[in-house]
Enzyme design. Sequence first.
Site, short mmCIF file in Angstrom:
data_model
loop_
_atom_site.label_atom_id
_atom_site.label_comp_id
_atom_site.label_asym_id
_atom_site.label_seq_id
_atom_site.Cartn_x
_atom_site.Cartn_y
_atom_site.Cartn_z
N TRP A 106 57.59 -6.21 -13.03
CA TRP A 106 57.19 -5.42 -11.84
C TRP A 106 55.68 -5.43 -11.70
O TRP A 106 55.15 -5.59 -10.60
CB TRP A 106 57.72 -4.00 -11.93
CG TRP A 106 59.21 -3.93 -12.00
CD1 TRP A 106 59.96 -3.41 -13.01
CD2 TRP A 106 60.15 -4.45 -11.04
NE1 TRP A 106 61.29 -3.57 -12.74
CE2 TRP A 106 61.45 -4.21 -11.55
CE3 TRP A 106 60.02 -5.11 -9.82
CZ2 TRP A 106 62.60 -4.58 -10.85
CZ3 TRP A 106 61.17 -5.48 -9.13
CH2 TRP A 106 62.44 -5.21 -9.65
N ASP A 128 52.42 2.82 -10.81
CA ASP A 128 53.84 2.67 -10.48
C ASP A 128 54.61 3.45 -11.55
O ASP A 128 54.71 3.03 -12.69
CB ASP A 128 54.21 1.18 -10.51
CG ASP A 128 55.71 0.94 -10.28
OD1 ASP A 128 56.46 1.92 -10.15
OD2 ASP A 128 56.10 -0.24 -10.25
N LYS A 179 65.57 5.34 -9.95
CA LYS A 179 65.64 5.35 -11.41
C LYS A 179 65.78 6.78 -11.92
O LYS A 179 66.65 7.09 -12.69
CB LYS A 179 64.39 4.70 -12.02
CG LYS A 179 64.02 3.33 -11.44
CD LYS A 179 64.87 2.21 -11.97
CE LYS A 179 64.77 0.88 -11.21
NZ LYS A 179 63.45 0.39 -10.85
C1 PLP Z 1 62.84 -0.92 -10.25
C2 PLP Z 1 61.37 -0.98 -10.29
C3 PLP Z 1 60.62 -1.49 -9.22
C4 PLP Z 1 61.26 -2.10 -8.01
O1 PLP Z 1 61.80 -1.12 -7.22
P1 PLP Z 1 62.48 -1.42 -5.81
O2 PLP Z 1 62.66 -0.05 -5.26
O3 PLP Z 1 63.75 -2.15 -6.08
O4 PLP Z 1 61.54 -2.24 -5.00
C5 PLP Z 1 59.25 -1.46 -9.33
N1 PLP Z 1 58.64 -0.96 -10.42
C6 PLP Z 1 59.32 -0.46 -11.45
C7 PLP Z 1 58.59 0.09 -12.63
C8 PLP Z 1 60.71 -0.45 -11.43
O5 PLP Z 1 61.40 0.05 -12.47
#
Ligand code: PLP
Length: 356
Positions: free
Chosen positions: A102, A169, A193
């Site tokens: 990511w 993030d 998540k």
């Molecule tokens: C799952 C995830 C993403 C991607 O998320 P989407 O909503 O599918 O774009 C980005 N960063 C992290 C840390 C993730 O776990």
Amino acid sequence: MSKVHNFSAGPAILPASAIEASIQALQNFSGTGLSLIEVSHRSKEYEAVVTEATQLVKELLNLNDDYEVVFLQGGASLQFDMIPMNFLNEGKTAAYLNTGVWAKRAVKEAGFFGNVNVVASSEDKNYSYIPKDYVIPADAEYFHCTSNNTIYGTEMFEFPESPVPMICDMSSDIFSKPVDASKFAMIYAGAQKNMGPAGTTLAVIRKDLLATVTRKIPTMLDYRVHIENGSMYNTPSVFAIFVTMHTLRWIKSIGLEAMEIRNKEKADLLYAEIDRNSMFKGTVAVEDRSRMNVNFVLNDASLEDEFFKLCKSHNLSGLKGHRSVGGLRASMYNALELESVQALVNAMQEFEKSKA
Ligand SMILES: *Cc1c(COP(=O)(O)O)cnc(C)c1O
């Protein structure tokens, strides 16, 4: 049907109270006699949902008036583009920490808008650790990091003292523990998540970051538009924000300090078994082990299918590692109960005995 223990990495387990409220609201939302997904997002009943969700984020992160909170669409992945589009001037440089797939995708997207300085990377060891000693250049526009690496199972328990605005993030560990939000210029997270269902993305933005680029920003990709319109410039992800609001209520009822204790207890239980059990081993540096995503492998990989079968018979679901790394991954987000982790530990012990 007996209880299925949900270790899915995302979309992932949510609190029962949020699921129940959703079932109810799909039939009769807030006394309207209509389903949540067939009423106007401009109705006063729905506006109250967005207002409360926004307020709960502010409370849980202890945000002062320097920050704005918005719910966006396009997942965390669209933030990889919106962040440099809104904050990185052409010809200028942004600093990024590369700790997984990511993070690397975020690096790639930033490159479309300006220069990227990857200050450190753990790609050399398949992202099995968090780099510690690196320098963030003081002339960078911002520094971007990923607090929890969902695919590899590493987590940042400390953040650098950044000389430039720090953007994080937090998709997979937001609200799993208290954070000092004042250290960050921006925090964002895809809901699916630890916070809600797929379809909405939380962005917390310090106001002084806005209006710092000279490029023209298309309307839907401009944070200011979403802020000025209270996450309602266009039709928001009505259902996802509703479930998120209920999940945030549940998180608040437990409290972030207590949530951290819960999550630590679950992680300690599983890591202790991984370290004790002769059949398994962990895959990441011990000090960087994530409490949210626990990656491990069988010492004899040829036994994997057999172990997955045993898991299935114990109603343990979602334990397959990400397709890019293989092995096992137990995702243990907020809503997963300790008893589910205990059920996994029991299966691991049973497996060891069966091979003795
Ligand atoms: C799952 C995830 C993403 C991607 O998320 P989407 O909503 O599918 O774009 C980005 N960063 C992290 C840390 C993730 O776990």
